[in-house]
Design a protein around this motif. Structure first.
Motif, PDB file in Angstrom:
ATOM      1  N   LYS A 262     -33.334   0.716 -67.044  1.00 16.89           N
ATOM      2  CA  LYS A 262     -34.403   1.341 -66.369  1.00 16.89           C
ATOM      3  C   LYS A 262     -35.880   1.005 -66.727  1.00 16.89           C
ATOM      4  O   LYS A 262     -36.008   0.963 -68.021  1.00 16.89           O
ATOM      5  CB  LYS A 262     -34.470   2.919 -66.426  1.00 16.89           C
ATOM      6  CG  LYS A 262     -35.623   3.654 -65.738  1.00 16.89           C
ATOM      7  CD  LYS A 262     -35.283   5.156 -65.908  1.00 16.89           C
ATOM      8  CE  LYS A 262     -36.525   5.946 -65.736  1.00 16.89           C
ATOM      9  NZ  LYS A 262     -36.175   7.437 -65.917  1.00 16.89           N
TER      10      LYS A 262
ATOM     11  N   TRP B 221     -42.804   1.056 -65.197  1.00 18.68           N
ATOM     12  CA  TRP B 221     -44.154   0.323 -65.227  1.00 18.68           C
ATOM     13  C   TRP B 221     -45.472   1.183 -65.487  1.00 18.68           C
ATOM     14  O   TRP B 221     -45.406   2.142 -65.554  1.00 18.68           O
ATOM     15  CB  TRP B 221     -44.207  -0.435 -63.837  1.00 18.68           C
ATOM     16  CG  TRP B 221     -42.978  -1.331 -63.561  1.00 18.68           C
ATOM     17  CD1 TRP B 221     -41.930  -0.870 -62.927  1.00 18.68           C
ATOM     18  CD2 TRP B 221     -42.839  -2.654 -63.986  1.00 18.68           C
ATOM     19  NE1 TRP B 221     -41.260  -1.961 -62.397  1.00 18.68           N
ATOM     20  CE2 TRP B 221     -41.555  -2.908 -63.430  1.00 18.68           C
ATOM     21  CE3 TRP B 221     -43.463  -3.625 -64.802  1.00 18.68           C
ATOM     22  CZ2 TRP B 221     -41.062  -4.152 -63.596  1.00 18.68           C
ATOM     23  CZ3 TRP B 221     -42.771  -4.747 -64.915  1.00 18.68           C
ATOM     24  CH2 TRP B 221     -41.502  -5.196 -64.667  1.00 18.68           C
TER      25      TRP B 221
ATOM     26  N   GLU C  79     -40.723   2.734 -61.072  1.00 22.12           N
ATOM     27  CA  GLU C  79     -39.703   2.729 -61.814  1.00 22.12           C
ATOM     28  C   GLU C  79     -38.875   1.767 -61.093  1.00 22.12           C
ATOM     29  O   GLU C  79     -38.596   1.622 -59.836  1.00 22.12           O
ATOM     30  CB  GLU C  79     -38.747   3.898 -62.110  1.00 22.12           C
ATOM     31  CG  GLU C  79     -39.510   4.965 -62.974  1.00 22.12           C
ATOM     32  CD  GLU C  79     -38.625   6.182 -62.988  1.00 22.12           C
ATOM     33  OE1 GLU C  79     -37.462   6.226 -62.487  1.00 22.12           O
ATOM     34  OE2 GLU C  79     -39.103   7.077 -63.824  1.00 22.12           O
ATOM     35  N   SER C  80     -38.145   0.609 -62.246  1.00 22.74           N
ATOM     36  CA  SER C  80     -36.913  -0.369 -61.410  1.00 22.74           C
ATOM     37  C   SER C  80     -35.816   0.344 -62.051  1.00 22.74           C
ATOM     38  O   SER C  80     -35.811   0.374 -63.187  1.00 22.74           O
ATOM     39  CB  SER C  80     -37.427  -1.687 -61.619  1.00 22.74           C
ATOM     40  OG  SER C  80     -38.746  -2.086 -61.136  1.00 22.74           O
TER      41      SER C  80
ATOM     42  N   ILE D 184     -31.950  -0.950 -62.600  1.00 21.59           N
ATOM     43  CA  ILE D 184     -30.974  -1.912 -62.491  1.00 21.59           C
ATOM     44  C   ILE D 184     -29.477  -1.492 -62.853  1.00 21.59           C
ATOM     45  O   ILE D 184     -29.369  -1.407 -63.970  1.00 21.59           O
ATOM     46  CB  ILE D 184     -31.384  -3.329 -62.988  1.00 21.59           C
ATOM     47  CG1 ILE D 184     -32.826  -3.730 -62.696  1.00 21.59           C
ATOM     48  CG2 ILE D 184     -30.247  -4.451 -62.948  1.00 21.59           C
ATOM     49  CD1 ILE D 184     -33.765  -3.629 -63.603  1.00 21.59           C
TER      50      ILE D 184
ATOM     51  N   VAL E  84     -36.281  -8.956 -65.843  1.00 17.23           N
ATOM     52  CA  VAL E  84     -36.628  -7.930 -64.581  1.00 17.23           C
ATOM     53  C   VAL E  84     -38.144  -8.447 -64.133  1.00 17.23           C
ATOM     54  O   VAL E  84     -39.122  -8.469 -65.207  1.00 17.23           O
ATOM     55  CB  VAL E  84     -36.824  -6.534 -65.309  1.00 17.23           C
ATOM     56  CG1 VAL E  84     -37.172  -5.571 -64.372  1.00 17.23           C
ATOM     57  CG2 VAL E  84     -35.446  -6.372 -65.666  1.00 17.23           C
TER      58      VAL E  84
ATOM     59  N   ARG F 212     -41.302  -7.419 -61.496  1.00 19.71           N
ATOM     60  CA  ARG F 212     -41.761  -6.508 -60.613  1.00 19.71           C
ATOM     61  C   ARG F 212     -42.171  -7.097 -59.353  1.00 19.71           C
ATOM     62  O   ARG F 212     -43.450  -8.099 -59.497  1.00 19.71           O
ATOM     63  CB  ARG F 212     -42.734  -5.641 -61.128  1.00 19.71           C
ATOM     64  CG  ARG F 212     -43.191  -4.478 -60.131  1.00 19.71           C
ATOM     65  CD  ARG F 212     -43.956  -3.427 -60.848  1.00 19.71           C
ATOM     66  NE  ARG F 212     -44.400  -2.371 -60.000  1.00 19.71           N
ATOM     67  CZ  ARG F 212     -45.248  -1.730 -60.185  1.00 19.71           C
ATOM     68  NH1 ARG F 212     -46.077  -1.453 -61.329  1.00 19.71           N
ATOM     69  NH2 ARG F 212     -45.535  -0.653 -59.147  1.00 19.71           N
ATOM     70  N   LYS F 213     -41.799  -7.022 -58.245  1.00 18.69           N
ATOM     71  CA  LYS F 213     -42.353  -7.723 -57.055  1.00 18.69           C
ATOM     72  C   LYS F 213     -43.526  -6.751 -56.593  1.00 18.69           C
ATOM     73  O   LYS F 213     -43.731  -5.338 -56.534  1.00 18.69           O
ATOM     74  CB  LYS F 213     -41.249  -7.591 -55.762  1.00 18.69           C
ATOM     75  CG  LYS F 213     -39.939  -8.325 -56.232  1.00 18.69           C
ATOM     76  CD  LYS F 213     -38.966  -8.522 -55.166  1.00 18.69           C
ATOM     77  CE  LYS F 213     -37.984  -9.340 -55.439  1.00 18.69           C
ATOM     78  NZ  LYS F 213     -37.013  -9.766 -54.444  1.00 18.69           N
TER      79      LYS F 213
ATOM     80  N   ASP G 168     -46.036  -4.881 -53.951  1.00 18.23           N
ATOM     81  CA  ASP G 168     -45.880  -3.987 -52.949  1.00 18.23           C
ATOM     82  C   ASP G 168     -46.538  -4.630 -51.602  1.00 18.23           C
ATOM     83  O   ASP G 168     -47.435  -5.379 -51.808  1.00 18.23           O
ATOM     84  CB  ASP G 168     -46.568  -2.573 -53.219  1.00 18.23           C
ATOM     85  CG  ASP G 168     -45.958  -2.059 -54.389  1.00 18.23           C
ATOM     86  OD1 ASP G 168     -44.639  -2.062 -54.493  1.00 18.23           O
ATOM     87  OD2 ASP G 168     -46.486  -1.137 -55.179  1.00 18.23           O
TER      88      ASP G 168
END
Length: 64
Positions: free
Chosen positions: A36, A39, A44-45, A47, A59, A61-62, A64
């Motif tokens: 987890k 950011w 939160e991301s 996986i 990891v 972050r894409k 938005d």
């Protein structure tokens, strides 16, 4: 079952910053089942998977 936390800061004072990689050991554990990332803005991301030692996870972050 365990939990670890690592905070990274990509900025700091003059010639002072953390590397952008986090190296985390398994301790007594044999596998990791979830990663987890929280950011700076609170997003939160999460996986899910099954990893053993010597795995490298990237990891990103894409936008938005």
């Amino acid at each position: 079952q365990g939990q670890q936390m690592r905070e990274l800061r990509a900025s700091g004072g003059f010639v002072s910053y953390d590397p952008l990689q986090a190296h985390v050991g398994l301790g007594q554990g044999e596998t990791v089942s979830e990663i987890k990332v929280v950011w700076p803005d609170g997003a939160e991301s999460l996986i899910a998977g099954s990893w053993t030692q010597s795995h490298e996870i990237t990891v990103t972050r894409k936008a938005d």
